[in-house]
Design a protein around this motif. Structure first.
Motif, mmCIF file in Angstrom:
data_model
loop_
_atom_site.group_PDB
_atom_site.id
_atom_site.type_symbol
_atom_site.label_atom_id
_atom_site.label_comp_id
_atom_site.label_asym_id
_atom_site.label_seq_id
_atom_site.Cartn_x
_atom_site.Cartn_y
_atom_site.Cartn_z
ATOM 1 N N SER A 125 11.027 11.460 29.784
ATOM 2 C CA SER A 125 9.833 12.308 29.801
ATOM 3 C C SER A 125 10.030 13.493 30.744
ATOM 4 C CB SER A 125 8.602 11.497 30.204
ATOM 5 O OG SER A 125 8.615 11.274 31.595
ATOM 6 N N THR A 126 10.762 13.290 31.843
ATOM 7 C CA THR A 126 10.983 14.398 32.776
ATOM 8 C C THR A 126 11.836 15.478 32.123
ATOM 9 O OG1 THR A 126 10.949 12.806 34.566
ATOM 10 C CG2 THR A 126 11.773 14.996 35.078
ATOM 11 N N ALA B 284 11.413 1.299 32.346
ATOM 12 C CA ALA B 284 10.510 2.308 32.914
ATOM 13 C C ALA B 284 11.309 3.512 33.404
ATOM 14 C CB ALA B 284 9.702 1.701 34.057
ATOM 15 N N THR B 285 12.432 3.260 34.058
ATOM 16 C CA THR B 285 13.256 4.361 34.560
ATOM 17 C C THR B 285 13.722 5.241 33.402
ATOM 18 O OG1 THR B 285 14.027 2.821 36.227
ATOM 19 C CG2 THR B 285 15.185 4.920 36.050
ATOM 20 N N VAL C 225 12.307 5.639 30.465
ATOM 21 C CA VAL C 225 11.184 6.421 29.937
ATOM 22 C C VAL C 225 10.885 7.594 30.858
ATOM 23 C CG1 VAL C 225 8.735 6.360 29.348
ATOM 24 C CG2 VAL C 225 10.192 4.425 28.771
ATOM 25 N N LEU C 226 10.909 7.321 32.175
ATOM 26 C CA LEU C 226 10.613 8.375 33.147
ATOM 27 C C LEU C 226 11.610 9.520 33.006
ATOM 28 C CD1 LEU C 226 9.044 9.299 35.703
ATOM 29 C CD2 LEU C 226 10.803 8.164 37.031
ATOM 30 N N LEU C 227 12.888 9.156 32.920
ATOM 31 C CA LEU C 227 13.924 10.200 32.841
ATOM 32 C C LEU C 227 13.747 11.010 31.553
ATOM 33 C CD1 LEU C 227 17.022 8.293 34.209
ATOM 34 C CD2 LEU C 227 15.720 10.133 35.312
ATOM 35 N N ALA D 186 12.277 -4.604 32.937
ATOM 36 C CA ALA D 186 11.113 -3.712 32.888
ATOM 37 C C ALA D 186 11.375 -2.466 33.729
ATOM 38 C CB ALA D 186 9.874 -4.454 33.394
ATOM 39 N N ALA D 187 11.927 -2.669 34.926
ATOM 40 C CA ALA D 187 12.198 -1.532 35.804
ATOM 41 C C ALA D 187 13.187 -0.577 35.155
ATOM 42 C CB ALA D 187 12.737 -2.022 37.143
ATOM 43 N N SER E 22 9.759 17.239 29.296
ATOM 44 C CA SER E 22 8.692 18.155 29.677
ATOM 45 C C SER E 22 9.254 19.414 30.334
ATOM 46 C CB SER E 22 7.702 17.470 30.619
ATOM 47 O OG SER E 22 8.321 17.215 31.847
ATOM 48 N N PRO F 298 11.591 -8.726 35.226
ATOM 49 C CA PRO F 298 11.134 -7.588 36.033
ATOM 50 C C PRO F 298 12.183 -6.494 36.146
ATOM 51 C CG PRO F 298 10.631 -9.654 37.132
ATOM 52 C CD PRO F 298 11.480 -9.997 35.958
ATOM 53 N N PHE F 299 13.446 -6.905 36.206
ATOM 54 C CA PHE F 299 14.495 -5.896 36.354
ATOM 55 C C PHE F 299 14.683 -5.117 35.053
ATOM 56 C CE2 PHE F 299 15.300 -9.191 39.469
ATOM 57 C CZ PHE F 299 15.364 -8.437 40.621
ATOM 58 N N ARG G 151 0.047 28.357 36.455
ATOM 59 C CA ARG G 151 -0.907 27.380 36.998
ATOM 60 C C ARG G 151 -2.087 28.130 37.583
ATOM 61 N NH1 ARG G 151 0.419 22.532 39.594
ATOM 62 N NH2 ARG G 151 -0.026 23.515 41.582
ATOM 63 N N GLU H 98 -1.760 25.289 33.386
ATOM 64 C CA GLU H 98 -2.325 24.110 34.026
ATOM 65 C C GLU H 98 -3.459 24.559 34.950
ATOM 66 O OE1 GLU H 98 0.524 21.806 36.217
ATOM 67 O OE2 GLU H 98 -1.080 20.890 37.398
#
Lengths: 515, 332, 196
Positions: free
Chosen positions: B22-23, B15-16, B18-20, B11-12, B26, B8-9, B45, B75
């Protein structure tokens, strides 16, 4: 019949490898997102709509049909397993389905829901294929405000099946739902009622928010107070998902649910909720095992689940034939059509026939795919129950708040959700059933608006309410439903006093005497 | 700890990451190289203050695709409810931010008046009117009412006995019904208007023979009229419409009323004059583009581009006219 | 409260349900309930909750009636905007009153309850605080942080062991939801100063 030819052409188009792939993608995504608690098909479809825009029209609509039916399948899964319906039309599935799941019959519940959805979806799609023009013509040219008033009266009378053991408490729940339904701008005069100047309340409270509040939050609060947060439920008991007995009891319910769902779903103000209520009541009346209702009666799940999916096909009738969306999901599908420059209406079939038939063909295909996809997965889904409750309900909260935020978009919507959740908790603590509240919140505003329309058109003459033959028939059904049961019980009571003493109904779980 | 306990750690952490990524990614690719200088790489927007599928939503989404060539990705998001006043009240928080646009129109003007909305259009900067859609009055084909003159005669004889079905209370259909009532010398408050949540629902009330007539947007009803399910009595445009050349205007039928369901785009209040004119240029350029012209043809909307002081004056006069008729109808 | 409790405490319920058609059954139930009073409504907690709900309904009914009185009537014939709210308000208040009164009456003969442990009530209050914090911090801290916080907090309140593990799950779930719904589907979830 030229429908068959057109449909075959449609299959030709829908069965191309690329389109099959899109259909598969659609049903998979639809099921996956639909399974998330608190997020029902309407929201699923609305959120996934932009994805389809990147494809050409026929592939997009085919994928979309997959998402639509897939969301329906997925939505019932969480209703059954977690008692957290994401939308009103799968609420009735939670009633018996969740009891079955808790009794270790989760797989059977999911299987009967999946097969029932398949049967009803397929029959409904056949109805859509061959009856759409006829049904649309009848529904549209015969059903005015008066007819709807009578239909809603029928629905309200049958709701009595849901009131639970204490009439007073059932009525209290009904009134709470009616009150929540009053909030917002009055349709006829444009005045805000019970909004207290809060902008987020002007458009009323979304029924979905009430459902999520009463079920998802209610379950979570319930586990907190009962201290059962670390408990799990044994998911599967017995070897077979569906026994022969289950099947025998399910199939008539599937057919009856379909028979209610498709026509009512086809009405321009029908939607998918009312037929599920009616189906549940009907199954409860007709069942040979009425004592099991409320404890996991399989027909009480099979009927509404079939009604729901048949109605989903029925909803497409007014949508495709006159461009009238009668459910939230249908409104989103209308957008999908319009974004490709297609205006659903009388000319859709003649103007863009190929596309429409490809769409209808893909509904058949999507249904088969969903059955194939879901039946083997039934056991897997049911194993979800082996996750401890704290994991499940923490996740439920995340998705419930996400769904609410997506529907309204403001902090106020979340506060409304919490407030209703607290009322729901109080209702649970007081043993007040929550289902009548949701039913009343759906039916109440419909009844009020149609009643006021009818009376405004007739300039206050109430006689208009029973003017046509359809209204007369519907009111007769209302009277029958009101008078027959007391009459029967009176006769039964008389028989009981003349014949040797029978145990009083309140004291024994005796099955209903053979009719 | 065994492998299972660590998973789980891991995975976390993944995920972090990937999040960073993608942020960061974008925030880099917004806008295109030919984006307007004032946007400075920021993304426009557009708020559609209505549910997906309605006229405002369609307008916003068509703008989105028509703007792709000039300002890159935009958007579109929906804030549904109460004739757009819920969207408007949320929109005011973007004060001074030129990248936030909102689609609005006649219906919002009416809703502000009838809902007594605390937020008004003075808290926005009008940019440009874009399109108009006219209204059409129809009866079922089997109705005894043959023409607009028939309908007017019935209304003169007994205003209350003529029920007119249409969209939401205080909306453009009811405004038209009120204007017609007043034009024929009746009391607008006595017009028997039956509100529905949408044009389609109103249609079923009139097709079932309950209501006398229905009012709806032309583009919504053209298919029904052409298919012979409804008889068109009159349209609310100044001239006859190309799509329905046989249907007279209200004026031709002796009712001195004109009503256009116009749609426009606004920016937040508090933006600079330069920003305002830059945004106007972007919008005008969009309306001249092929993509937008194709949209108008496909949707059956009339081009009604209007900017600058002319549009400001138009907004003023519409607000006065609509507020007055709503007041006379007892709705505001 | 969990549904099992209902079926455990009121085994008669289910026996009462079902054999008779609905309407009659409802009236019968009432009759049998009268007869069985003291057996059925013996739980003090249920009675207190019923009384509270009844009081709330009375209050709600008054609010509905006051609000209905402030509505302008529509000019034409037929029903105005206040007609239905008036009926609902009166019924709401009346049914609430009866519920509260009956519960109050029964309370005097209620058996001593099995007390709900104080700790659970504290947990419920904690959950409410957590939910409120989520709502108000969402626009400030963004979706990912808030949802991770909500998941972790809710799971711990529900009795999850091993906080670190739960936090890892919560954080992962929040990120996945954000990536799927915001980045992929375009739902426009609120973001914090750090862009997620």
């Amino acid at each position: 019949m030229d429908q068959i030819g057109s449909l075959l052409d449609g299959f030709g188009s829908a069965l191309s490898p690329m389109n099959l792939l899109w259909a598969l993608v659609g049903v998979t995504i639809g099921t996956a997102v639909g399974v998330l608690p608190g997020i029902g098909p309407a929201l699923t479809v609305a959120m996934l709509l932009p994805i389809t825009f990147r494809l050409e029209a026929s592939s997009a609509l085919i994928m979309f049909a997959g998402i639509y039916y897939g969301g329906m399948y997925g939505g019932s899964t969480t209703s059954i397993l977690l008692n957290t319906p994401g939308e009103t039309s799968s609420m009735m599935s939670a009633l018996e389905g969740n009891r079955m799941a808790r009794a270790g019959r989760g797989a059977a519940a999911l299987a009967t829901a999946a097969i029932g959805s398949f049967v009803a979806g397929t029959i409904g799609t056949v109805g859509l294929t061959f009856l759409a023009p006829v049904v649309a013509d009848f529904a549209i040219t015969r059903f005015g405000p008066e007819e709807y008033v009578a239909l809603m009266a029928v629905a309200f009378v049958t709701v009595s099946a849901l009131l639970g053991p204490s009439l007073l408490k059932g009525v209290a729940s009904l009134l709470i739902g009616l009150t929540v339904g009053l909030v917002g701008i009055d349709g006829q005069t444009g005045q805000a009622r019970l909004a207290f100047g809060v902008p987020a309340l002007l458009d009323g409270v979304e029924v979905v928010i009430l459902v999520v509040a009463l079920f998802a939050l209610g379950e979570t609060f319930g586990h907190l107070l009962a201290g059962t947060g670390t408990s799990t439920v044994e998911p599967i008991r017995g070897r077979f998902a569906l026994t022969g007995e289950d099947l025998r009891r399910s199939w008539p319910a599937w057919l009856r649910g379909t028979a209610l769902g498709f026509p009512i779903g086809s009405l321009p103000a029908g939607g998918a909720d009312v037929p599920t209520f009616l189906s549940y009541s009907l199954e409860r009346r007709l069942s040979k095992h009425p004592e099991q209702f409320g404890k996991g009666a399989i027909e009480g799940l099979a009927g509404p689940e079939a009604a729901n999916n048949a109605a989903a096909a029925g909803v497409l009738v007014p949508l495709l034939t006159i461009g009238l969306p009668t459910s939230a999901t249908a409104a989103v599908i209308l957008t999908a059509f319009q974004s490709y420059g297609l205006q659903p209406g009388p000319q859709l079939f003649s103007g863009s026939g190929e596309l429409v038939w490809a769409l209808i063909a893909s509904l058949y295909i999507g249904n088969v795919m969903l059955l194939v996809l879901n039946l083997p997965l039934v056991g897997l889904w049911a194993r979800m129950l082996t996750i401890p409750a704290y994991g499940i309900y923490a996740g439920v909260l995340v998705f419930a708040t996400l769904g609410t935020f997506a529907a309204g978009g403001t902090v106020t919507d979340l506060l409304v959700l919490y407030g209703l959740g607290l009322i729901g908790l109080l209702m649970r603590l007081a043993d007040v059933p929550v289902v009548p509240a949701v039913v009343a919140m759906i039916l109440g505003p419909l009844l009020e608006q149609q009643l006021r329309r009818a009376l405004a058109i007739s300039q206050g003459d109430a006689a208009v309410l029973w003017s046509g033959w359809i209204t007369k028939v519907l009111w007769a059904v209302v009277l029958l439903a009101l008078l027959l049961p007391p009459l029967l019980s009176y006769l039964r009571a008389r028989r009981a006093t003349t014949s040797p003493p029978e145990p009083a109904p309140a004291e024994s779980p005796a099955p209903r005497p053979p009719a | 700890m065994n492998v299972k306990g660590v998973a789980p750690f891991v995975a976390a952490a993944v995920a972090t990451a990937v999040l960073l990524v993608s942020t960061v990614a974008s925030s880099g690719d917004e806008g295109k190289s030919d984006a307007r200088a004032f946007l400075d790489g920021r993304q426009l927007r557009i708020m559609a203050p209505a549910a997906p599928g309605g006229g405002w939503d369609q307008t916003a989404r068509e703008m989105q695709s028509a703007l792709r060539g000039t300002v890159g990705r935009t958007e579109v998001y929906n804030v549904n409810g109460a004739g757009g006043t819920i969207g408007l009240s949320q929109y005011t928080r973007y004060r001074g931010q030129p990248t936030e646009l909102m689609v609005m129109g006649l219906v919002m003007v009416g809703a502000i008046a009838s809902n007594h909305s605390p937020v008004t259009l003075s808290q926005t900067t009008p940019l440009a009117r874009l399109t108009t859609d006219y209204e059409i009055i129809v009866v079922p084909t089997n109705s005894p009412v043959q023409s607009m003159r028939d309908l007017v005669a019935r209304m003169r004889a007994d205003l209350g006995s003529v029920s007119i079905a249409g969209g939401s209370a205080g909306g453009v259909e009811q405004i038209l019904a009120g204007l017609v009532g007043r034009a024929i010398g009746g009391d607008p408050a006595k017009v028997n208007y039956i509100a529905h949540s949408g044009g389609g629902e109103a249609l079923t009330t009139v097709l079932s023979g309950s209501a006398t007539a229905a009012v709806s947007g032309v583009s919504e009803l053209v298919p029904q009229v052409k298919a012979g399910k409804m008889r068109a009595l009159a349209v609310s445009s100044p001239q006859r419409l190309p799509a329905l050349p046989d249907v007279p205007t209200l004026k031709e039928a002796g009712v001195d009323v004109e009503l256009a369901n116009w749609r426009a785009v606004v920016a937040p209040a508090g933006i600079t004059v330069d920003e305002e004119s830059a945004l106007e240029d972007v919008v005008v350029e969009m309306t001249r583009g092929d993509a937008w012209q194709e949209t108008l043809r496909r949707r059956g909307w009339a081009d009604a581009t209007m900017v600058g002081p002319e549009f400001d004056a138009f907004m003023e006069s519409e607000q006065r006219r609509i507020a007055q008729v709503l007041k006379e109808m007892g709705l505001a | 409260m969990s549904d099992e409790r209902v079926s455990l405490v009121h085994p008669r319920r289910s026996a009462v349900a079902a054999p008779v058609p609905m309407i009659a059954q409802a009236t019968l139930d009432r009759a049998s309930e009268e007869g069985l009073r003291g057996h059925l409504e013996h739980d003090r907690g249920t009675l207190l909750a019923t009384a509270a709900l009844g009081a709330l309904m009375v209050l709600g009914g008054i609010v509905v009636l006051v609000n209905a009185a402030s509505l302008r009537d529509s000019p034409g014939p037929g029903l105005g905007p206040a007609a239905v709210p008036t009926v609902v308000g009166v019924l709401l208040a009346a049914v609430g009153l009866v519920l509260a009164a009956r519960a109050g009456w029964d309370l005097r003969r209620a058996t001593k309850p099995e007390p709900v442990p104080r700790e659970r009530v504290v947990r419920l209050a904690g959950m409410l605080v957590l939910l409120l914090a989520f709502a108000f911090l969402l626009p400030v801290l963004g979706y990912v942080v808030c949802a991770a916080f909500l998941f972790t907090g809710a799971a711990l309140l529900l009795g999850a062991p091993r906080p670190a593990l739960v936090a890892a799950y919560g954080w992962t779930l929040a990120i996945v939801v954000f990536l799927v719904f915001d980045k992929l589907i375009g739902l426009a979830l609120p973001v914090g100063p750090w862009g997620f």
